[in-house]
Motif scaffolding. Structure first.
Motif, short mmCIF file in Angstrom:
data_model
loop_
_atom_site.label_atom_id
_atom_site.label_comp_id
_atom_site.label_asym_id
_atom_site.label_seq_id
_atom_site.Cartn_x
_atom_site.Cartn_y
_atom_site.Cartn_z
N THR A 214 -0.82 -11.79 0.74
CA THR A 214 -2.19 -11.68 1.27
C THR A 214 -2.50 -10.23 1.64
O THR A 214 -3.65 -9.80 1.52
CB THR A 214 -2.38 -12.59 2.49
N ARG A 215 -1.50 -9.50 2.05
CA ARG A 215 -1.72 -8.09 2.37
C ARG A 215 -2.03 -7.29 1.11
O ARG A 215 -2.88 -6.40 1.11
CB ARG A 215 -0.49 -7.52 3.08
N ARG A 216 -1.36 -7.61 -0.02
CA ARG A 216 -1.55 -6.87 -1.25
C ARG A 216 -2.71 -7.38 -2.11
O ARG A 216 -3.35 -6.62 -2.82
CB ARG A 216 -0.26 -6.90 -2.09
N PHE A 217 -2.99 -8.70 -2.01
CA PHE A 217 -3.99 -9.28 -2.92
C PHE A 217 -5.12 -10.00 -2.19
O PHE A 217 -5.92 -10.69 -2.84
CB PHE A 217 -3.30 -10.25 -3.88
N GLY A 218 -5.21 -9.86 -0.87
CA GLY A 218 -6.30 -10.47 -0.12
C GLY A 218 -6.22 -11.99 -0.15
O GLY A 218 -5.15 -12.59 -0.14
N LYS A 219 -7.40 -12.62 -0.22
CA LYS A 219 -7.46 -14.08 -0.19
C LYS A 219 -6.73 -14.71 -1.38
O LYS A 219 -6.24 -15.84 -1.29
CB LYS A 219 -8.92 -14.55 -0.18
N SER A 220 -6.67 -13.98 -2.48
CA SER A 220 -5.98 -14.51 -3.66
C SER A 220 -4.49 -14.67 -3.42
O SER A 220 -3.81 -15.42 -4.13
CB SER A 220 -6.21 -13.60 -4.87
N GLY A 221 -3.96 -13.95 -2.44
CA GLY A 221 -2.53 -14.03 -2.15
C GLY A 221 -2.08 -15.44 -1.84
O GLY A 221 -1.00 -15.87 -2.28
N LEU A 222 -2.89 -16.20 -1.09
CA LEU A 222 -2.54 -17.59 -0.78
C LEU A 222 -2.51 -18.42 -2.06
O LEU A 222 -1.62 -19.28 -2.23
CB LEU A 222 -3.55 -18.18 0.21
N HIS A 223 -3.47 -18.19 -2.94
CA HIS A 223 -3.51 -18.91 -4.22
C HIS A 223 -2.24 -18.64 -5.02
O HIS A 223 -1.61 -19.58 -5.54
CB HIS A 223 -4.74 -18.48 -5.01
#
Length: 355
Positions: A214-223
């Protein structure tokens, strides 16, 4: 243990090009592109014979002609594609009411509780593909699994005219060995970012924590964290209504000048944008340019018209919107979208995706 859902993703094989080859026997077995011509335009779809030469959808037509000198160009016939799509959707609805079209040539089906009470999604997928071929003369591929993400990935495994199943007990091993660029939803730019982090396959991705992603890819990190573990709870939603259609790309290296922005827009963003418009037969009244700067601030510029924007005017309008922008710094993301969507048969309503 909770019961798994049974999801099928059906994807027609080179749909537009296959329809043209079906209706024109003299095109069969030959490299064919739908859309554009040798001088200008964008390829909306390519036959498998053309793909052997490296011709792909969203490719500029002049480049496609250079790759394949014998390439045949034909204009798209959307009414014909819609006619066949309606036939295909009727077949889907014979098996289940839970049909979620993604475009004219693909859809998700939830067959957990199907009309025939059949226990095997694999056999249902075979029956659907057989019916499609019998009634239209076209082939389709299918993926079967317990969620939409895995079904979508599976439908690409045995193309064309094939199908694959990823059962729950094999999902973890399958995903661990899957190359990162094969994950549905991870585009070229994100895949390159992941490879720079040493993430080349699902097993590599699985080593990173949710906090890191989530730190590197934002909201997409959870996905990303969920899908590599086979978690994708999204349900099949019938009659999905699309509110907008667009393309955006985050760059490895920021764009520094307006000319770089315009060149990237015309050479990379707009070809894919037009491919999606062709695929979905989309019309709309509002064109919007999106620019995200290196400080993550977002600027948008748009133009709205009383009627649907003609396709042949969109590239000029998009470039015009870009040239109105006074660059506030290095550009990290660029996008273009069409909204205020309308159906060809009902200009007063939002577009409902047909199948």
């Amino acid at each position: 243990m909770a019961a798994y859902r049974k999801i099928i993703h059906v994807d027609m094989d080179a749909f537009f090009a296959s329809v043209e080859q079906l209706d024109r026997p003299d095109f069969r077995g030959k490299p064919l592109a739908v859309g554009g011509n040798r001088e200008r335009g964008v390829v909306a779809a390519a036959s498998y014979e053309a793909r052997k030469f490296g011709v792909r959808s969203a490719m500029p037509s002049r480049l496609a002609a250079k790759k394949c000198p014998n390439l045949i160009f034909v204009p798209p016939r959307f009414e014909r594609y819609k006619e066949i799509s309606r036939c295909i959707r009727k077949i889907f609805l014979e098996f289940t009411d839970l049909v979620e079209p993604l475009s004219l040539d693909e859809a998700f089906l939830d067959v957990t509780h199907n009309h025939f009470g059949l226990p095997s999604a694999t056999l249902i997928a075979k029956a659907i593909r057989h019916r499609i071929y019998f009634e239209t003369g076209l082939t389709a591929s299918a993926g079967i699994s317990y969620n939409k993400f895995l079904a979508k990935v599976a439908s690409d495994l045995n193309k064309p005219n094939g199908q694959a199943v990823i059962p729950p007990e094999k999902a973890e091993a399958f995903l661990e060995n899957l190359p990162i660029e094969k994950f549905f939803g991870i585009g070229k730019v994100t895949a390159e970012k992941m490879k720079n982090l040493g993430i080349h396959c699902g097993l590599d991705l699985k080593q990173y924590s949710l906090e890191f992603l989530t730190r590197r890819f934002g909201k997409s990190g959870l996905h990303y964290y969920d899908i590599v573990r086979g978690i994708h709870p999204s349900e099949v939603k019938p009659d999905r209504i699309r509110k907008s259609l667009g393309v955006e790309t985050t760059f490895e290296k920021d764009l520094l000048t307006l000319e770089e922005v315009v060149a990237t827009l015309t050479e990379k963003i707009l070809p894919e944008f037009f491919r999606r418009i062709h695929q979905n037969q989309t019309k709309g009244r509002t064109l919007t340019l999106k620019i995200k700067y290196d400080d993550f601030s977002v600027h948008t510029r748009s133009r709205t018209f009383a009627e649907a924007i003609p396709l042949d005017q969109m590239d000029g309008l998009a470039v015009g919107l870009a040239r109105q922008e006074y660059l506030a710094g290095p550009v990290r993301l660029l996008g273009i979208s069409l909204s205020n969507l309308i159906r060809p048969d009902d200009p007063g309503e939002q577009l409902r995706i047909a199948y």
